[in-house]
Design an enzyme around this catalytic site. Structure first.
Site, mmCIF file in Angstrom:
data_model
loop_
_atom_site.group_PDB
_atom_site.id
_atom_site.type_symbol
_atom_site.label_atom_id
_atom_site.label_comp_id
_atom_site.label_asym_id
_atom_site.label_seq_id
_atom_site.Cartn_x
_atom_site.Cartn_y
_atom_site.Cartn_z
ATOM 1 N N ARG A 60 59.527 116.040 131.498
ATOM 2 C CA ARG A 60 59.245 114.933 131.583
ATOM 3 C C ARG A 60 58.378 114.086 130.977
ATOM 4 O O ARG A 60 56.925 114.804 131.446
ATOM 5 C CB ARG A 60 60.106 113.921 132.102
ATOM 6 C CG ARG A 60 60.785 112.685 131.373
ATOM 7 C CD ARG A 60 61.334 111.347 132.459
ATOM 8 N NE ARG A 60 61.365 111.567 133.467
ATOM 9 C CZ ARG A 60 61.649 110.460 134.377
ATOM 10 N NH1 ARG A 60 62.748 109.788 133.775
ATOM 11 N NH2 ARG A 60 60.592 110.295 135.215
ATOM 12 N N ASP A 104 63.627 99.574 138.969
ATOM 13 C CA ASP A 104 63.114 100.941 139.222
ATOM 14 C C ASP A 104 63.295 102.037 137.625
ATOM 15 O O ASP A 104 62.071 103.191 137.724
ATOM 16 C CB ASP A 104 63.523 101.664 140.535
ATOM 17 C CG ASP A 104 64.784 102.506 140.520
ATOM 18 O OD1 ASP A 104 65.736 101.175 140.625
ATOM 19 O OD2 ASP A 104 65.377 103.590 140.494
ATOM 20 N N GLY A 119 66.326 116.376 146.497
ATOM 21 C CA GLY A 119 65.207 116.534 145.083
ATOM 22 C C GLY A 119 65.645 117.637 143.815
ATOM 23 O O GLY A 119 64.478 118.020 143.322
ATOM 24 N N ARG A 148 56.830 101.506 136.623
ATOM 25 C CA ARG A 148 57.782 101.211 137.120
ATOM 26 C C ARG A 148 58.192 99.410 137.206
ATOM 27 O O ARG A 148 56.926 98.708 137.577
ATOM 28 C CB ARG A 148 59.161 101.047 137.641
ATOM 29 C CG ARG A 148 59.257 103.282 136.982
ATOM 30 C CD ARG A 148 59.934 103.580 138.373
ATOM 31 N NE ARG A 148 59.574 105.663 137.943
ATOM 32 C CZ ARG A 148 61.015 105.680 137.566
ATOM 33 N NH1 ARG A 148 61.787 105.580 137.227
ATOM 34 N NH2 ARG A 148 60.276 107.545 136.688
ATOM 35 N N GLY A 171 60.688 105.261 145.262
ATOM 36 C CA GLY A 171 59.582 106.657 145.243
ATOM 37 C C GLY A 171 60.387 107.876 144.115
ATOM 38 O O GLY A 171 62.065 107.720 144.322
ATOM 39 N N ASP A 213 64.769 107.446 132.343
ATOM 40 C CA ASP A 213 65.287 107.579 133.343
ATOM 41 C C ASP A 213 67.269 107.292 133.123
ATOM 42 O O ASP A 213 67.817 106.761 133.257
ATOM 43 C CB ASP A 213 65.468 106.708 134.741
ATOM 44 C CG ASP A 213 64.856 107.025 135.741
ATOM 45 O OD1 ASP A 213 63.292 108.082 135.320
ATOM 46 O OD2 ASP A 213 64.543 106.608 136.833
ATOM 47 N N LYS A 233 61.013 117.297 136.783
ATOM 48 C CA LYS A 233 62.311 116.183 137.817
ATOM 49 C C LYS A 233 63.228 117.299 137.835
ATOM 50 O O LYS A 233 63.505 118.624 137.195
ATOM 51 C CB LYS A 233 62.677 115.911 136.164
ATOM 52 C CG LYS A 233 63.469 114.401 136.816
ATOM 53 C CD LYS A 233 64.365 113.504 135.993
ATOM 54 C CE LYS A 233 65.742 112.943 136.161
ATOM 55 N NZ LYS A 233 65.614 111.942 135.606
ATOM 56 N N GLY A 278 61.366 110.892 144.596
ATOM 57 C CA GLY A 278 62.762 111.422 145.283
ATOM 58 C C GLY A 278 62.768 113.408 144.518
ATOM 59 O O GLY A 278 63.509 113.974 145.681
ATOM 60 N N ARG A 279 62.705 112.920 143.325
ATOM 61 C CA ARG A 279 63.093 114.978 143.226
ATOM 62 C C ARG A 279 62.332 114.712 142.100
ATOM 63 O O ARG A 279 62.774 115.416 140.687
ATOM 64 C CB ARG A 279 64.507 114.639 142.970
ATOM 65 C CG ARG A 279 65.133 112.961 141.454
ATOM 66 C CD ARG A 279 66.239 114.247 141.058
ATOM 67 N NE ARG A 279 66.854 112.860 140.237
ATOM 68 C CZ ARG A 279 68.342 113.417 140.209
ATOM 69 N NH1 ARG A 279 68.534 114.368 139.353
ATOM 70 N NH2 ARG A 279 68.246 112.201 138.718
HETATM 71 P P1 AMP Z 1 68.119 107.573 139.689
HETATM 72 O O1 AMP Z 1 69.563 107.020 140.149
HETATM 73 O O2 AMP Z 1 68.050 108.559 139.137
HETATM 74 O O3 AMP Z 1 67.283 106.068 139.391
HETATM 75 O O4 AMP Z 1 67.091 107.604 141.117
HETATM 76 C C1 AMP Z 1 67.360 107.013 142.004
HETATM 77 C C2 AMP Z 1 66.680 107.114 143.327
HETATM 78 O O5 AMP Z 1 66.911 107.784 144.460
HETATM 79 C C3 AMP Z 1 64.698 107.404 142.605
HETATM 80 O O6 AMP Z 1 64.025 106.771 143.879
HETATM 81 C C4 AMP Z 1 65.199 108.339 142.955
HETATM 82 O O7 AMP Z 1 64.196 109.612 143.486
HETATM 83 C C5 AMP Z 1 66.295 109.073 144.184
HETATM 84 N N1 AMP Z 1 67.339 110.493 143.650
HETATM 85 C C6 AMP Z 1 68.206 110.560 142.838
HETATM 86 N N2 AMP Z 1 68.180 111.674 142.874
HETATM 87 C C7 AMP Z 1 68.266 112.313 143.747
HETATM 88 C C8 AMP Z 1 67.635 114.152 145.220
HETATM 89 N N3 AMP Z 1 68.815 114.573 144.688
HETATM 90 N N4 AMP Z 1 67.051 114.003 145.744
HETATM 91 C C9 AMP Z 1 66.574 112.717 145.987
HETATM 92 N N5 AMP Z 1 66.280 112.110 145.668
HETATM 93 C C10 AMP Z 1 66.943 111.834 145.019
HETATM 94 MG MG MG Z 2 65.741 106.364 138.130
#
Ligand code: AMP
Ligand code: MG
Length: 491
Positions: free
Chosen positions: A173, A249, A123, A180, A87, A259, A110, A89-90
């Site tokens: 963004r 994702d 986040g 996804r 989901g 991403d 983002k 997350g940030r």
């Molecule tokens: P990504 O590697 O950016 O595709 O992220 C994979 C998952 O990790 C997604 O659910 C993101 O929302 C979560 N995520 C990545 N970085 C952070 C962060 N700094 N804080 C919270 N969630 C994160």
């Molecule tokens: Mg991602």
């Protein structure tokens, strides 16, 4: 001056599709850059966006009264391992707007603070990765490759803790949507067939309206996503792009590149090229991207199985038929692109071999991918113009044998030299976001608060197919000491 006219649709899906959440305010937002061309495309008021209230929105400090911010639920396979809940997350979806072509576009922040999907994360986003995504996504758009866009970047005035303390930033963004492959997996993994069906209907209506006319709309949806991804990955390969984290994702069902983490463009041609520090086994290496895309699409097909047909066997058969198309579609698109890159307009039997022979000598001789194709146009009309391209090969004589076969083949084309040169230059970029330039740009911004190199890179990469003599150094591959061996997601 006016605030955005949001026209939200995702929020009308059932509650389990998302969580309502507000961005978390930041200390002292400062606008680094606003993409006014994109703002115009989105029918947004660039003047308002750059004003203090606009920057309040772009930093998440204060949203217009009509905003209904949400974080979306999704799951995904990360490096082959299924994670049932990821989901946003940030990231927080500010809302949707209808652009000047009538298309619905998501506007998302983002790095705007924690959401119910943050797990252990903060986040937030660090400035370096925000600038990387800004530059590379906009470079992809200028190259003509489907991608999410960057509308704005702001620094927050807060620090984020990674390996060290880093300046924080928020990227705005823009995407056709943020749905996804992993969004489908989220519902499928819960046995929520109704959720899969509702999502599929939504994606059909938003992205693939023709599928609704098909006798089997969900099969048509799967076909359409497979086609879009085959075309997208072919285009990545044609410009030497390596996504770096092709988890399910991170694969958009709309067929946009999404991403940007440890992504990179290849300098010297090598199918095994990997930059991402977290990709130990080279799962997401340059040359593996087509087969990984097919793997991801197989996960999408699995998620769709319950809606593809009444009984399991026919559903599997339909999924298999759809997936079987991927390889051919990818190859057709890739080879058509390669023929254009070497100046061929017509199609002949030996063309694929001719391309493969070139790629083979490039790999054996450590030739720079981008420059080889760019300089090929000078060599098309005769050996007198091939000095520059020859010199890219470890053993320049290795080019000569290939070049004579190539010129022989060009002799069977009708195009005159000038037309051919223009056509080749229109598909072979002179400028790509090279890793060493990205790293230098990030260092200047993060360590010296100097955004000059960022602005310059944005400028040169906005016209990648034009020779820009004053920016000639941006076309150069890295010197040995400048070579970047690893990239990091920096999340
Ligand atoms: P990504 O590697 O950016 O595709 O992220 C994979 C998952 O990790 C997604 O659910 C993101 O929302 C979560 N995520 C990545 N970085 C952070 C962060 N700094 N804080 C919270 N969630 C994160
Ligand atoms: Mg991602």
């Amino acid at each position: 001056m006016s605030y955005p006219q949001f026209d939200n649709s995702y929020i009308h899906l059932p509650d389990r599709f998302f969580a309502r959440v507000d961005p978390t305010p930041v200390a002292t937002p400062r606008l680094i850059r606003l993409n006014s061309g994109l703002a115009e495309e989105l029918r947004l008021d660039a003047g308002w966006l750059a004003s203090p209230v606009g920057i309040d929105m772009l930093s998440g400090n204060r949203l217009p009264d009509n905003a209904e911010p949400i974080a979306a639920a999704y799951a995904g396979h990360q490096f082959g391992q299924f994670v049932p809940q990821l989901g946003d997350g940030r990231a927080i979806l500010l809302g949707e707007v209808i652009d000047r072509d009538g298309a619905r576009r998501d506007i998302q922040l983002k790095g705007s603070g924690p959401t119910p999907f943050s797990r252990r994360g903060d986040g937030r986003a660090a400035l370096g990765p925000v600038l990387r995504e800004y530059v590379v996504s906009e470079a992809m758009a200028a190259l003509g490759i489907p991608t999410t866009r960057a509308l704005a970047a702001v620094t927050t005035g807060d620090t984020v803790a990674r390996e060290t303390l880093l300046p924080g930033a928020v990227l705005t963004r823009v995407a056709s949507s943020h749905i996804r492959v992993g969004t489908f997996q989220f519902f499928a993994a819960r046995g929520d067939v109704e959720g899969v069906r509702i999502l599929a209907d939504y994606v059909i209506a938003r992205h693939y309206p023709n599928a609704a006319e098909s006798p089997e709309p969900y099969r048509a949806l799967l076909d359409a996503v497979i086609a879009a991804q085959a075309d997208l990955v072919a285009q990545w390969l044609l410009v030497g792009f390596i996504h770096g984290v092709m988890n399910t994702d991170n694969m958009s069902v709309a067929g946009e590149t999404i991403d940007y983490g440890p992504c990179a463009f290849m300098d010297t041609y090598d199918l095994g090229t990997v930059f991402s520090a977290i990709d130990q086994n080279g799962r997401y290496a340059y040359g593996n991207q087509p087969s990984i895309a097919q793997w991801n699409l197989t996960r999408l097909a699995e998620a769709l199985l319950p809606v593809l047909a009444e009984d399991q066997d026919s559903a599997v058969a339909r999924a298999q038929e759809a997936l079987d198309v991927f390889a051919t579609r990818f190859k057709t698109k890739f080879h058509a692109g390669m023929r254009r890159k070497i100046g061929l307009v017509t199609e002949q039997d030996g063309d694929v071999t001719l391309v493969q022979d070139l790629l083979k000598i490039m790999a054996e001789n450590g030739a720079d991918y981008t420059l080889t194709f760019r300089r090929l146009s000078d060599a098309a009309s005769g050996a007198k113009g091939d000095k520059a391209v020859r010199s890219l090969f470890g053993d320049p004589t290795s080019f000569d044998g290939w070049a004579s076969n190539w010129r022989q083949r060009l002799g069977q084309e009708q195009q005159d030299d000038d037309t051919r040169r223009a056509a080749m230059n229109a598909v072979n970029p002179a400028y790509i976001p090279r890793n060493h330039q990205i790293e230098a740009m990030i260092s200047a911004a993060v360590e010296q608060d100097d955004f000059g190199p960022f602005g310059e890179l944005m400028e040169v990469l906005s016209r990648p197919y034009e020779d820009q003599p004053s920016f000639a150094r941006y076309a150069e591959p890295p010197q040995p000491h400048e070579r970047v061996l690893q990239t990091f997601c920096g999340t």
